[in-house]
Design a protein around this motif. Sequence first.
Motif, mmCIF file in Angstrom:
data_model
loop_
_atom_site.group_PDB
_atom_site.id
_atom_site.type_symbol
_atom_site.label_atom_id
_atom_site.label_comp_id
_atom_site.label_asym_id
_atom_site.label_seq_id
_atom_site.Cartn_x
_atom_site.Cartn_y
_atom_site.Cartn_z
ATOM 1 N N GLU A 117 45.159 -1.017 68.805
ATOM 2 C CA GLU A 117 44.281 -1.342 69.852
ATOM 3 C C GLU A 117 44.815 -1.686 71.198
ATOM 4 O O GLU A 117 44.198 -1.318 72.224
ATOM 5 N N ASP A 118 45.953 -2.347 71.388
ATOM 6 C CA ASP A 118 46.451 -2.816 72.487
ATOM 7 C C ASP A 118 46.961 -1.653 73.221
ATOM 8 O O ASP A 118 46.636 -1.630 74.576
ATOM 9 N N VAL A 119 47.361 -0.692 72.621
ATOM 10 C CA VAL A 119 47.962 0.645 73.259
ATOM 11 C C VAL A 119 46.693 1.241 73.645
ATOM 12 O O VAL A 119 46.677 1.908 74.963
ATOM 13 N N ARG A 120 45.568 1.316 73.041
ATOM 14 C CA ARG A 120 44.224 2.047 73.501
ATOM 15 C C ARG A 120 43.885 1.249 74.824
ATOM 16 O O ARG A 120 43.597 1.975 75.828
ATOM 17 N N ARG A 121 43.875 -0.013 74.832
ATOM 18 C CA ARG A 121 43.423 -0.776 76.027
ATOM 19 C C ARG A 121 44.330 -0.475 77.379
ATOM 20 O O ARG A 121 43.775 -0.261 78.446
ATOM 21 N N ARG A 122 45.573 -0.506 77.053
ATOM 22 C CA ARG A 122 46.538 -0.253 77.902
ATOM 23 C C ARG A 122 46.252 1.080 78.746
ATOM 24 O O ARG A 122 46.333 1.439 79.801
ATOM 25 N N ASP A 123 46.177 2.171 77.758
ATOM 26 C CA ASP A 123 46.096 3.498 78.035
ATOM 27 C C ASP A 123 45.003 3.965 78.757
ATOM 28 O O ASP A 123 44.737 4.170 79.909
ATOM 29 N N THR A 124 43.824 3.110 78.565
ATOM 30 C CA THR A 124 42.385 3.221 78.974
ATOM 31 C C THR A 124 42.552 2.602 80.421
ATOM 32 O O THR A 124 41.892 3.445 81.506
ATOM 33 N N ALA A 125 43.069 1.558 80.577
ATOM 34 C CA ALA A 125 43.285 1.107 82.014
ATOM 35 C C ALA A 125 44.024 1.756 82.835
ATOM 36 O O ALA A 125 43.608 2.170 83.974
ATOM 37 N N ARG A 126 45.064 2.600 82.579
ATOM 38 C CA ARG A 126 45.899 3.400 83.039
ATOM 39 C C ARG A 126 45.125 4.534 83.596
ATOM 40 O O ARG A 126 45.167 4.990 84.660
ATOM 41 N N PHE A 127 44.333 4.994 82.585
ATOM 42 C CA PHE A 127 43.461 6.135 82.720
ATOM 43 C C PHE A 127 42.619 6.075 83.919
ATOM 44 O O PHE A 127 42.424 6.890 84.829
ATOM 45 N N GLU A 128 41.553 4.821 83.898
ATOM 46 C CA GLU A 128 40.887 4.536 84.820
ATOM 47 C C GLU A 128 41.489 4.274 86.068
ATOM 48 O O GLU A 128 40.625 4.945 87.038
ATOM 49 N N THR A 129 42.752 3.807 86.121
ATOM 50 C CA THR A 129 43.342 3.690 87.478
ATOM 51 C C THR A 129 43.573 5.156 88.222
ATOM 52 O O THR A 129 43.538 5.414 89.325
ATOM 53 N N GLN A 130 44.062 5.911 87.332
ATOM 54 C CA GLN A 130 44.382 7.358 87.935
ATOM 55 C C GLN A 130 43.265 8.227 88.221
ATOM 56 O O GLN A 130 43.514 8.771 89.303
ATOM 57 N N LEU A 131 42.253 7.941 87.477
ATOM 58 C CA LEU A 131 41.085 8.602 87.905
ATOM 59 C C LEU A 131 40.478 8.188 89.375
ATOM 60 O O LEU A 131 40.038 8.862 90.079
ATOM 61 N N ALA A 132 40.441 6.784 89.511
ATOM 62 C CA ALA A 132 40.062 6.192 90.640
ATOM 63 C C ALA A 132 41.151 6.553 91.738
ATOM 64 O O ALA A 132 40.391 6.620 92.907
ATOM 65 N N GLU A 133 42.143 6.527 91.585
ATOM 66 C CA GLU A 133 43.119 6.998 92.737
ATOM 67 C C GLU A 133 43.092 8.388 93.020
ATOM 68 O O GLU A 133 43.069 8.614 94.196
ATOM 69 N N GLY A 134 42.523 9.143 92.290
ATOM 70 C CA GLY A 134 42.010 10.604 92.563
ATOM 71 C C GLY A 134 40.894 10.747 93.268
ATOM 72 O O GLY A 134 40.907 11.558 94.210
ATOM 73 N N VAL A 135 39.840 9.826 93.033
ATOM 74 C CA VAL A 135 38.618 9.682 93.677
ATOM 75 C C VAL A 135 38.843 9.561 95.085
ATOM 76 O O VAL A 135 38.500 9.848 96.129
ATOM 77 N N ARG A 136 39.825 8.328 95.274
ATOM 78 C CA ARG A 136 39.965 7.787 96.609
ATOM 79 C C ARG A 136 40.504 8.655 97.497
ATOM 80 O O ARG A 136 40.568 8.936 98.482
ATOM 81 N N ALA A 137 41.744 9.462 96.903
ATOM 82 C CA ALA A 137 42.448 10.534 97.655
ATOM 83 C C ALA A 137 41.473 11.453 97.994
ATOM 84 O O ALA A 137 41.564 11.986 99.213
ATOM 85 N N GLY A 138 40.320 12.030 97.261
ATOM 86 C CA GLY A 138 39.614 12.982 97.477
ATOM 87 C C GLY A 138 38.738 12.644 98.760
ATOM 88 O O GLY A 138 38.235 13.237 99.561
#
Length: 611
Positions: A549-570
């Motif tokens: 579950e900890d792996v899931r949480r860490r991965d979800t946080a990283r995924f959200e960050t990458q998605l947000a970075e992509g949106v901000r770049a756009g």
Amino acid sequence: MAVEASSNDLVQVVALLAAGVVAVPIFKRMGLGSILGYLAAGVVIGPFGLRVFSESEAILHVAELGVVMFLFIIGLEMQPSRLWGLRREIFGLGALQVGVCAVLLTAVGVAGGFPISQSFVAGAGFVLTSTAIVMQLLEERGEIAEPKGQRIVSVLLLEDLAIVPLLALIAFLAPGGADTSLAERFTEVGIGLAAIVGLVLAGRYLLNPFFRILADARAREVMTAAALLVVLGSALAMQLSGLSMAMGAFLAGVLLSESTFRHQLEADIEPFRGILLGLFFLAVGMSLDLHVVVANWRLIAIYVVAYMVMKALGIYIVARVLKTRHREALERAVFMAQGGEFAFVLYSAAAAVGIIDNQANAMLTAIVIISMVLTPLAIIALRYLTPRDAQSLDGVEIAAGLTGSVLIIGFGRFGQIASQPLLLRGIDVSIIDNDVEMIQAAADFGFKVYYGDGTRLDILHAAGAGRARAVLVCVDKPDVAVRIAQLIKAEFPLLTVLARAYDRGTALQLIRAGVDFQLRETFESALVFGGSALESLGVDPEDVAEVIEDVRRRDTARFETQLAEGVRAGQRFLRGNIGTPIPTPLTQPRRTGQALNEETADVLHKSEPAD
């Protein structure tokens, strides 16, 4: 003086390595393949180029060991039962192809006004396809283990065996050769057969105990030396008996294919094989006598074309007579239209006994080498000039008027598993795929799959996407999955879309396309696998669940960050070019908690690889 000689040898070694290292990446980047790169590099540094080497024959003899080791590794993949299963292809297809091509190529020489004995020798040498080139091409395309690749391998094996009777015929056709007694010929054949039997017996009863004793010694370098000893020893035994070295290495590989030491042997031989095979192609390029080519370019050009066309024609005719599909027959004809390295042996033997002179030997050698150079180019031309065979839709229904509550696009291994919970719950499911063979195979197991391309809007309408409650995009190609998701969301914006993601990058693209749910195809299984590994090490199951579950949480946080970075770049891009920000898709409802990544530490966040 010794220092100067040593320095010169080192210059040549460095030149060989540099030529391969520079030429091969360039040619591969140009889409011409590694073989053509090695051949071109050999011409450049050879006796008729920069003259780094004055004699290519010595290098060619050493480099032939690359072909030997390549055949040994191929033999390791060929269990005796599998080889026995190919006996019809070897002695049926192989013998027929060699016979028909030998007749056609001999006719080319006779039509050119040459005596029949010389025409036969020239044609018979060209019949022997380059094992090194064809095997390398099949390996690069990943087709050695496929049925069409196995048929080509079968013909190559028969051609390796054919070198023995052809050399015997050379002796018979030589001036005064008819005086050779039958007893001597039978003796030569008997020696060859005895060598094969001896090698089979040694491989069956001696090699496994031999490697077991060496393994007990726990000396890795000794195992490597033993592997080389087996390969080179078997090659030498075949050569001394009049057979080809490659055939001996191949037989040794087959005999060891079911050994417990098979993978160790392959790992030990592989580095030598790769280097020496590249050296072989370099040496073949060096062997091209450009003076002979320039002096006789018209005759050589005519015979290169005539031999390649006639050999390809013979191969194609034999393939079609034996009910091979048009495209496979055409590919085999182009793959095997060149002469091979055994032609050098045959022509040298013919020159030694006086059937052809040295000038003819040089010209025939040049014809073979040029045909080898042209083969990769011919394959590239075939790929661009011939359309792929249209799939037969016999027995396959095209998607039209489907009314399922759920539409599944793609019914490979992922789609098959994803469909089972829906079917067990009695949900009406429509399935489309564009792989006819898979559709036919699915029908054998009771699945009704319709033919349809999910990237076409008309097919989506016909498959009932407008009436479905949900669409499952289960195709295995990332770009196709994203394109389907974009198309569906543009045409049916309220439709629920669930998509299979190949990796993290694809998952991000799918979310930007507006899918309601995405899942990376290997992640959940890898997570379960990692949890089972922890349990096998004695970790408490509750602790394992907490770690996962900890792996899931860490991965979800990283995924959200990458998605947000992509949106901000756009947004930054659009503000700089248009001046108006765009709304963020982060406000859209979606579920990304299941989008997991294999990494288990935040330190990997800065450079995260694909799954």
